[in-house]
Motif scaffolding. Structure first.
Motif, PDB file in Angstrom:
ATOM      1  N   TYR A  32       0.553   4.018  -2.857  1.00 36.91           N
ATOM      2  CA  TYR A  32       0.180   5.384  -2.505  1.00 36.91           C
ATOM      3  C   TYR A  32       1.174   6.390  -3.062  1.00 36.91           C
ATOM      4  O   TYR A  32       0.796   7.427  -3.612  1.00 36.91           O
TER       5      TYR A  32
ATOM      6  N   ALA B  53       0.818  -1.220   0.000  1.00 38.91           N
ATOM      7  CA  ALA B  53       0.000   0.000   0.000  1.00 38.91           C
ATOM      8  C   ALA B  53       0.855   1.275   0.000  1.00 38.91           C
ATOM      9  O   ALA B  53       0.505   2.251  -0.660  1.00 38.91           O
TER      10      ALA B  53
ATOM     11  N   LEU C 166      -6.272   2.701   1.339  1.00 39.17           N
ATOM     12  CA  LEU C 166      -5.708   1.646   0.504  1.00 39.17           C
ATOM     13  C   LEU C 166      -5.656   0.330   1.268  1.00 39.17           C
ATOM     14  O   LEU C 166      -5.572  -0.733   0.670  1.00 39.17           O
TER      15      LEU C 166
ATOM     16  N   TYR D 166      -9.445   1.281  -3.229  1.00 42.31           N
ATOM     17  CA  TYR D 166      -9.875   1.739  -1.902  1.00 42.31           C
ATOM     18  C   TYR D 166     -10.879   0.777  -1.267  1.00 42.31           C
ATOM     19  O   TYR D 166     -11.698   0.176  -1.963  1.00 42.31           O
TER      20      TYR D 166
END
Ligand code: ZN
Ligand code: ZN
Ligand code: ZN
Length: 365
Positions: free
Chosen positions: A34, A30, A302, A231
């Motif tokens: 991101y 994640a 996430l 998400y």
């Protein structure tokens, strides 16, 4: 396509500097998604994004994944360095960074990678990168809020559909399977969990749906979620099949009130633990404090569980853009459980619920 990743990488490097770190070492997962939009699976072959204050970003990748890294959103804006099978990727990485001071390593870095880096970079210490990255990731931007809202509404619709079908006479695992199918049909890219906990099983918050047949007079805790466009969603509702069991309605009202109290407490500047306390006070007052056996909530984005954690001891003030669950519960062993969970987003002057499924008690067939 590079936005917002260049900005995120710059903020992460600046955060590392403020934290006194030489840089951040970010492996797949994640954090990497991101920061860069690059999303290779975590593997035994080392992939690592290196962010350092006042240096350009480096991405070390296995040679066979070079093309994939090039095509990623940041493929043109980071320096991509490759290593081949048979090379020592840790020596390679060690040669690219200064072997001193302290680096932040992503919390989910595999131990085999981190232990090898520790051997390579003697004189360097490592700390969890979450100290820098979690506060950045906790505050969602417009696009992230939009995605979280979309996946939450899709999950709400999943709830409406699953309670339309009769639950009586069916095994928990069948209902869980149907619910997963509904969520997929509604557009989830992945369904990550579907808890169906009937009757006494509801008293175990993370019950694994099994062979128990749902009967009239059962309370059923449904807690489920998945991902759309990266998400996560996470929704809990407790319904009753036929009539509610003895004592249920009173407990349900307490949980609903606790959930509302926590929601009302959520606004900018308020310490995260105050939201937990708001829910806990309602449940304590009703005499069920001992049966609220988990924190009130967790951040979501996430990952299903991320900062901010809505838990006693977390004095971090809430900020606009933070998203988290509010999910108080009461668990009566041998009888039933009740949990009501919504994802909320902190706004400039309060909070909004991203979930809109009814919190009124649903009696289903
Ligand atoms: Zn949970
Ligand atoms: Zn949940
Ligand atoms: Zn949750």
């Amino acid at each position: 396509v590079e936005a917002p990743f260049l900005d995120r990488m710059a903020r992460a490097a600046a955060g590392a500097e403020r934290a006194g770190l030489m840089g951040l070492l970010v492996t797949p997962g994640a954090d990497l998604r991101y920061l860069s939009g690059y999303d290779p699976p975590p593997l035994e072959r080392l992939t690592c994004l290196v962010l350092r204050p006042r240096h350009h970003a480096l991405l070390l990748v296995p040679a066979l994944e070079r093309a994939r890294a090039d095509e990623s959103p940041v493929g043109r804006s980071v320096e991509i360095v490759t290593w081949r099978d048979g090379d020592d990727p840790y020596a390679r990485l060690g040669g690219l960074v200064e072997p001193s001071g302290s680096y932040g390593a992503t919390d989910r870095t595999w131990a085999v990678h981190l232990l090898a880096l520790q051997r390579e970079l003697t004189g360097t210490s490592f700390v969890p990168a979450s100290g820098v990255l979690a506060p950045i990731r906790a505050v969602k931007d417009e696009d992230e809020l939009e995605r979280l809202g979309r996946v939450a509404r899709t999950t709400d619709e999943g709830f409406r559909r699953i309670v339309r079908a009769p639950l009586e006479g069916r095994r928990e695992e069948e209902v869980a399977h149907e619910l997963a199918g509904i969520l997929e049909d509604l557009g989830h890219d992945a369904v990550t969990f579907t808890i169906v906990a009937s009757g006494p099983n509801g008293a175990s918050p993370h019950h694994e749906p099994g062979g128990r047949t749902i009967r009239a007079g059962d309370a059923v805790v449904l807690d489920f979620g998945g991902r759309i466009a990266g998400y996560c969603s996470d929704l809990s509702r407790t319904v009753c099949v036929g009539g509610p069991p003895r004592g249920f309605e009173e407990v349900y009202e307490v949980v609903r009130e606790a959930q509302e109290a926590a929601f009302q407490a959520a606004r900018p500047g308020v310490p995260a633990e105050d939201v937990d306390r708001a829910a806990r006070e309602v449940i304590d007052r009703a005499g069920h404090g001992e049966r609220f056996i988990h924190r009130t909530g967790h951040g979501i984005g996430l990952e299903e569980h991320e900062e901010p954690y809505i838990v006693s001891g977390n004095r971090e003030p809430l900020r606009p853009g933070m998203c988290f669950s509010i999910e108080p519960g009461i668990y009566l062993e041998g009888r039933f459980g009740v949990r009501i969970e919504d994802i909320v987003a902190v706004t400039d002057d309060g909070a909004v619920r991203l979930n809109r499924a009814t919190r009124d008690l649903e009696l289903v067939g």
